[in-house]
Design an enzyme around this catalytic site. Structure first.
Site, PDB file in Angstrom:
ATOM      1  N   LYS A 135     -11.961   9.465  -7.161  1.00 30.33           N
ATOM      2  CA  LYS A 135     -11.938   8.342  -8.089  1.00 30.33           C
ATOM      3  C   LYS A 135     -13.264   8.275  -8.823  1.00 30.33           C
ATOM      4  CE  LYS A 135     -10.964   5.301  -4.876  1.00 30.33           C
ATOM      5  NZ  LYS A 135     -10.617   3.993  -4.307  1.00 30.33           N
ATOM      6  N   HIS A 251       1.545   6.181   0.476  1.00 27.86           N
ATOM      7  CA  HIS A 251       0.629   5.178  -0.066  1.00 27.86           C
ATOM      8  C   HIS A 251       1.397   3.867  -0.238  1.00 27.86           C
ATOM      9  CE1 HIS A 251      -2.021   2.994  -2.803  1.00 27.86           C
ATOM     10  NE2 HIS A 251      -2.984   3.784  -2.366  1.00 27.86           N
TER      11      HIS A 251
END
Length: 370
Positions: A135, A251
């Site tokens: 990220k 997720h």
């Protein structure tokens, strides 16, 4: 006649809860006017049956309802439909746990690796696994690959795409996975380590499998998918595809509304434990308590139980707590979770300082410390 059971918590006093339980028996199976349900086989076997009823806590009752295993069609989609299909639209009903006989669990392969298989793949025993995410969104493929390489040099076991990285113009899927997998491969050559990069294949339904195969061809060591967005059966398909044979991590994106109420929805134990295992997840990402989300210590402990409780042929899987974790949390987390856990720290590794490789090594030292 083999049957499976679902334990529900039903809001209301005993009289109200019993009436609602009877409604569940009909709504989740025959969905027919009660007075017109045919006698005999349909009423005695196909229709749900209340097998246990007791007050739970003030204002609710805990009710066990059994269903004919054949009502599931031995398909994951229909099984979940029977468990919590139409009644998911009604407030004050919560799935607490599943009780599944071998005749049903044997219909599903479950996780392809599970705890033991993933440990064998990585060559790691006797400690928790180190897990991190690439990220932020907006970095290009070269920048993300550089991060992946540094994570691997620092000793992180599993490096995943953040769940928001899909096929954006700044880091297109094919280019990103190729560069990140190669960066991790080169780092492993340098260190002698065995880090893996797992690609996020969450995406349009007609592209998930092709992206998974692209990831496999690029040298990715696993896949991550959000079943709340793509569907639990899509995750099952990834896990059971013998041409892939890659670990699958789930997720929780889009699943929060199922568990944020303790009166409605699905328990943490059932959703993140039992149901994820049936759908093939080898590890399940969820928000750790004390982070930036609302899960409590008790919620997280119940997920661990759901990931590890005996389920006939279905393998145990890794809980993967994340969401605002930092290295300061690690000693406490080790006491709670034990060895069979993946600790997911993303942004926290960047906050330690500019040397990302050293930050990862510090993370590993904390995990390996007695």
């Amino acid at each position: 006649m083999d049957r499976f059971s679902v334990v529900y918590r039903i809001s209301g006093d005993e009289e109200t809860a019993l009436e609602r339980a009877r409604d569940i028996c009909i709504e989740q199976t025959v969905e027919f006017p009660p007075e017109l349900v045919p006698y005999g086989f349909v009423q005695d076997v196909v229709m749900g049956q209340i097998t246990r009823f007791r007050p739970d806590r003030e204002g609710s009752c805990r009710v066990t309802i059994s269903y004919d295993v054949n009502s599931s069609a031995f398909e994951l989609t229909q099984l979940f439909n029977v468990i919590f299909g139409n009644i998911s639209i009604k407030p004050g009903l919560r799935v607490e746990s599943l009780q599944l006989p071998p005749s049903l669990t044997n219909s599903f392969k479950g996780p392809g690796f599970g705890v033991d298989g993933l440990r064998q793949l990585l060559g790691i025993t006797g400690r928790p696994l180190l897990f991190t995410a690439l990220k932020p969104m907006g970095l290009n493929s070269r920048e993300l690959a550089s991060l992946a390489g540094k994570f691997a040099l620092g000793g992180i076991d599993i490096i995943k795409d953040d769940h928001g990285l899909t096929n954006q113009v700044y880091a297109p899927f094919a280019e990103r996975v190729s560069r990140c997998a190669e960066a991790v491969r080169q780092a492993n050559q340098q260190t002698g380590g065995n880090s893996i990069y797992i690609a996020n294949v969450t995406g349009p339904a007609d592209q998930v499998m092709s992206r998974a195969r692209q990831a496999k061809e690029a040298g990715c060591g696993g896949l991550i998918i959000a079943p709340g967005l793509c569907g639990f059966d899509q995750m099952r398909q990834l896990a059971e595809d013998d041409t892939l044979k890659l670990p699958v991590i789930s997720h929780p994106a889009f699943l929060g509304s199922y568990v944020t109420s303790h009166e409605s929805g699905i328990s943490h134990f059932a959703l993140f434990g039992q149901m994820m295992r049936l759908a093939g997840a080898d590890g399940v990402v969820y928000p750790n308590y004390g982070g930036r989300f609302s899960f409590s210590l008790e919620d997280c402990a119940s997920i661990v139980e759901g990931c590890s409780q005996e389920m006939e042929n279905i393998r145990t899987i890794f809980p993967c707590p994340g969401g605002g974790m930092s290295l300061d949390n690690v000693p406490e987390m080790k006491n709670l979770y034990g060895q069979d856990v993946m600790f997911l720290i993303g942004g926290g590794l960047f906050q330690l300082g500019p040397d990302l490789v050293q930050n990862c090594r510090q993370f590993k030292q904390l995990i390996e410390a007695e």
